[in-house]
Design a protein around this motif. Structure first.
Motif, PDB file in Angstrom:
ATOM      1  N   LEU A   1       0.781  -1.333  -0.053  1.00 35.96           N
ATOM      2  CA  LEU A   1       0.064   0.003  -0.047  1.00 35.96           C
ATOM      3  C   LEU A   1       0.863   1.181  -0.019  1.00 35.96           C
ATOM      4  O   LEU A   1       0.743   2.157  -0.661  1.00 35.96           O
ATOM      5  CB  LEU A   1      -0.971  -0.206   1.269  1.00 35.96           C
ATOM      6  CG  LEU A   1      -1.925   1.158   1.370  1.00 35.96           C
ATOM      7  CD1 LEU A   1      -2.865   1.313  -0.029  1.00 35.96           C
ATOM      8  CD2 LEU A   1      -2.615   1.028   2.458  1.00 35.96           C
ATOM      9  N   GLU A   2       1.828   1.245   0.713  1.00 38.61           N
ATOM     10  CA  GLU A   2       2.640   2.517   0.919  1.00 38.61           C
ATOM     11  C   GLU A   2       3.550   2.623  -0.309  1.00 38.61           C
ATOM     12  O   GLU A   2       3.811   3.675  -0.954  1.00 38.61           O
ATOM     13  CB  GLU A   2       3.933   2.375   1.892  1.00 38.61           C
ATOM     14  CG  GLU A   2       3.295   2.306   3.220  1.00 38.61           C
ATOM     15  CD  GLU A   2       4.435   2.122   4.441  1.00 38.61           C
ATOM     16  OE1 GLU A   2       4.325   2.509   5.502  1.00 38.61           O
ATOM     17  OE2 GLU A   2       5.416   1.148   4.089  1.00 38.61           O
ATOM     18  N   ASN A   3       4.086   1.799  -1.257  1.00 39.18           N
ATOM     19  CA  ASN A   3       4.616   1.798  -2.509  1.00 39.18           C
ATOM     20  C   ASN A   3       3.350   2.341  -3.723  1.00 39.18           C
ATOM     21  O   ASN A   3       3.782   3.510  -4.339  1.00 39.18           O
ATOM     22  CB  ASN A   3       5.016   0.259  -3.149  1.00 39.18           C
ATOM     23  CG  ASN A   3       6.270   0.152  -2.917  1.00 39.18           C
ATOM     24  OD1 ASN A   3       7.318   0.631  -3.638  1.00 39.18           O
ATOM     25  ND2 ASN A   3       6.517  -0.856  -1.742  1.00 39.18           N
ATOM     26  N   LEU A   4       2.183   1.935  -3.648  1.00 39.40           N
ATOM     27  CA  LEU A   4       1.285   2.433  -4.425  1.00 39.40           C
ATOM     28  C   LEU A   4       0.708   3.925  -3.999  1.00 39.40           C
ATOM     29  O   LEU A   4       0.852   4.743  -4.920  1.00 39.40           O
ATOM     30  CB  LEU A   4       0.023   1.515  -4.406  1.00 39.40           C
ATOM     31  CG  LEU A   4      -0.989   1.814  -5.562  1.00 39.40           C
ATOM     32  CD1 LEU A   4      -0.378   1.851  -6.842  1.00 39.40           C
ATOM     33  CD2 LEU A   4      -2.216   0.980  -5.414  1.00 39.40           C
ATOM     34  N   SER A   5       0.696   4.182  -2.940  1.00 42.60           N
ATOM     35  CA  SER A   5       0.485   5.519  -2.462  1.00 42.60           C
ATOM     36  C   SER A   5       1.580   6.350  -2.767  1.00 42.60           C
ATOM     37  O   SER A   5       1.257   7.597  -3.027  1.00 42.60           O
ATOM     38  CB  SER A   5       0.421   5.658  -0.697  1.00 42.60           C
ATOM     39  OG  SER A   5      -0.866   4.640  -0.394  1.00 42.60           O
ATOM     40  N   PHE A   6       2.790   6.063  -2.324  1.00 47.28           N
ATOM     41  CA  PHE A   6       3.962   7.015  -3.201  1.00 47.28           C
ATOM     42  C   PHE A   6       3.678   7.261  -4.476  1.00 47.28           C
ATOM     43  O   PHE A   6       3.622   8.429  -4.902  1.00 47.28           O
ATOM     44  CB  PHE A   6       5.213   6.208  -3.122  1.00 47.28           C
ATOM     45  CG  PHE A   6       6.337   6.900  -3.626  1.00 47.28           C
ATOM     46  CD1 PHE A   6       7.049   7.975  -3.178  1.00 47.28           C
ATOM     47  CD2 PHE A   6       6.763   6.458  -4.824  1.00 47.28           C
ATOM     48  CE1 PHE A   6       8.173   8.594  -4.037  1.00 47.28           C
ATOM     49  CE2 PHE A   6       7.939   7.127  -5.665  1.00 47.28           C
ATOM     50  CZ  PHE A   6       8.413   8.108  -5.215  1.00 47.28           C
ATOM     51  N   TRP A   7       3.534   6.430  -5.520  1.00 43.02           N
ATOM     52  CA  TRP A   7       3.189   6.395  -6.911  1.00 43.02           C
ATOM     53  C   TRP A   7       1.928   7.807  -7.197  1.00 43.02           C
ATOM     54  O   TRP A   7       1.997   8.376  -7.752  1.00 43.02           O
ATOM     55  CB  TRP A   7       3.074   5.294  -7.637  1.00 43.02           C
ATOM     56  CG  TRP A   7       4.586   4.593  -7.970  1.00 43.02           C
ATOM     57  CD1 TRP A   7       5.021   3.572  -7.708  1.00 43.02           C
ATOM     58  CD2 TRP A   7       5.496   5.189  -8.774  1.00 43.02           C
ATOM     59  NE1 TRP A   7       6.274   3.379  -7.969  1.00 43.02           N
ATOM     60  CE2 TRP A   7       6.631   4.296  -8.799  1.00 43.02           C
ATOM     61  CE3 TRP A   7       5.286   6.160  -9.448  1.00 43.02           C
ATOM     62  CZ2 TRP A   7       7.573   4.564  -9.540  1.00 43.02           C
ATOM     63  CZ3 TRP A   7       6.578   6.497 -10.308  1.00 43.02           C
ATOM     64  CH2 TRP A   7       7.685   5.735 -10.295  1.00 43.02           C
ATOM     65  N   ARG A   8       0.764   7.586  -6.324  1.00 47.97           N
ATOM     66  CA  ARG A   8      -0.135   8.376  -6.523  1.00 47.97           C
ATOM     67  C   ARG A   8       0.304   9.696  -6.193  1.00 47.97           C
ATOM     68  O   ARG A   8      -0.229  10.369  -7.024  1.00 47.97           O
ATOM     69  CB  ARG A   8      -1.346   7.827  -5.579  1.00 47.97           C
ATOM     70  CG  ARG A   8      -2.001   6.600  -5.882  1.00 47.97           C
ATOM     71  CD  ARG A   8      -3.098   6.089  -4.703  1.00 47.97           C
ATOM     72  NE  ARG A   8      -3.982   7.269  -4.743  1.00 47.97           N
ATOM     73  CZ  ARG A   8      -4.717   7.572  -3.440  1.00 47.97           C
ATOM     74  NH1 ARG A   8      -4.100   7.069  -2.447  1.00 47.97           N
ATOM     75  NH2 ARG A   8      -5.641   8.220  -3.357  1.00 47.97           N
TER      76      ARG A   8
END
Length: 200
Positions: free
Chosen positions: A90-97
């Protein structure tokens, strides 16, 4: 919307990889870039993504957001999955968002769309190669962009993952998106073929 390239020439390391290349794809179109290793498939995607400057020629996107450049309206999914191993899924995807900006979608729903919602709090370091690929694909969904540039997009995906991704590509095209994919394998969707020549 129409993505097109005119009279493109690519030179890498003093070697001409391809020249006089033209292509075009309109809203709802998929373009499968095929050819042998070293023929310039990845280089072409990197040109469209703004990561490589053509030696000659031009690339244009007509009908997109006038105030945004083509790279700002495209997602580039390369060979390597751009993930931080210590961060959770989730943190990886949130970073990209946050990094990509634009209209962000619900991260949890994006992970569910790639069947990773069970692993949201798992560090990316623990993911299998196929799961890492799914997480990279979720990035395509997290921030909507009309052009998808996909380099061997189904690599590492099992049969279920490939079927899932076919559905996501079809949905993107149905929304008027454009896909340009470098591939050695059938994409599983209807696509025009752009055949690159043999490597020099």
């Amino acid at each position: 919307m129409r993505l097109s390239g005119q009279n493109l020439t690519c030179v890498r390391g003093g070697r001409e990889v391809f020249s006089s290349l033209d292509f075009s794809a309109a809203s709802g179109d998929a373009l499968a870039v095929t050819g042998p290793n070293g023929s310039g498939k990845t280089s072409l995607l990197r040109m469209v993504a703004g990561l490589l400057v053509p030696a000659e020629g031009s690339i244009t996107l007509e009908g997109g957001e006038a105030e945004l450049s083509l790279p700002e309206q495209a997602h580039y999914l390369g060979h390597r999955d751009a993930l931080k191993p210590a961060l959770t899924v989730l943190e990886n995807l949130s970073f990209w968002r946050e990094f990509l900006g634009g209209e962000a979608q619900n991260a949890t729903l994006c992970l569910a769309a790639v069947a990773l919602d069970h692993a949201t709090h798992l560090p990316a370091a623990y993911l299998s190669a196929g799961q890492r690929r799914r997480l990279s694909i979720a990035r395509l969904l997290a921030v909507r962009r009309p052009v998808w540039l996909l380099d061997e997009p189904t690599s590492a995906l099992d049969a279920a993952g490939q079927e899932l991704f076919v559905g996501l590509m079809r949905d993107h095209l149905s929304r008027g998106g454009i896909i340009v994919a470098a591939t050695h394998m059938p994409l599983g969707i209807e696509a025009h073929d752009l055949r690159m020549g043999a490597a020099a």
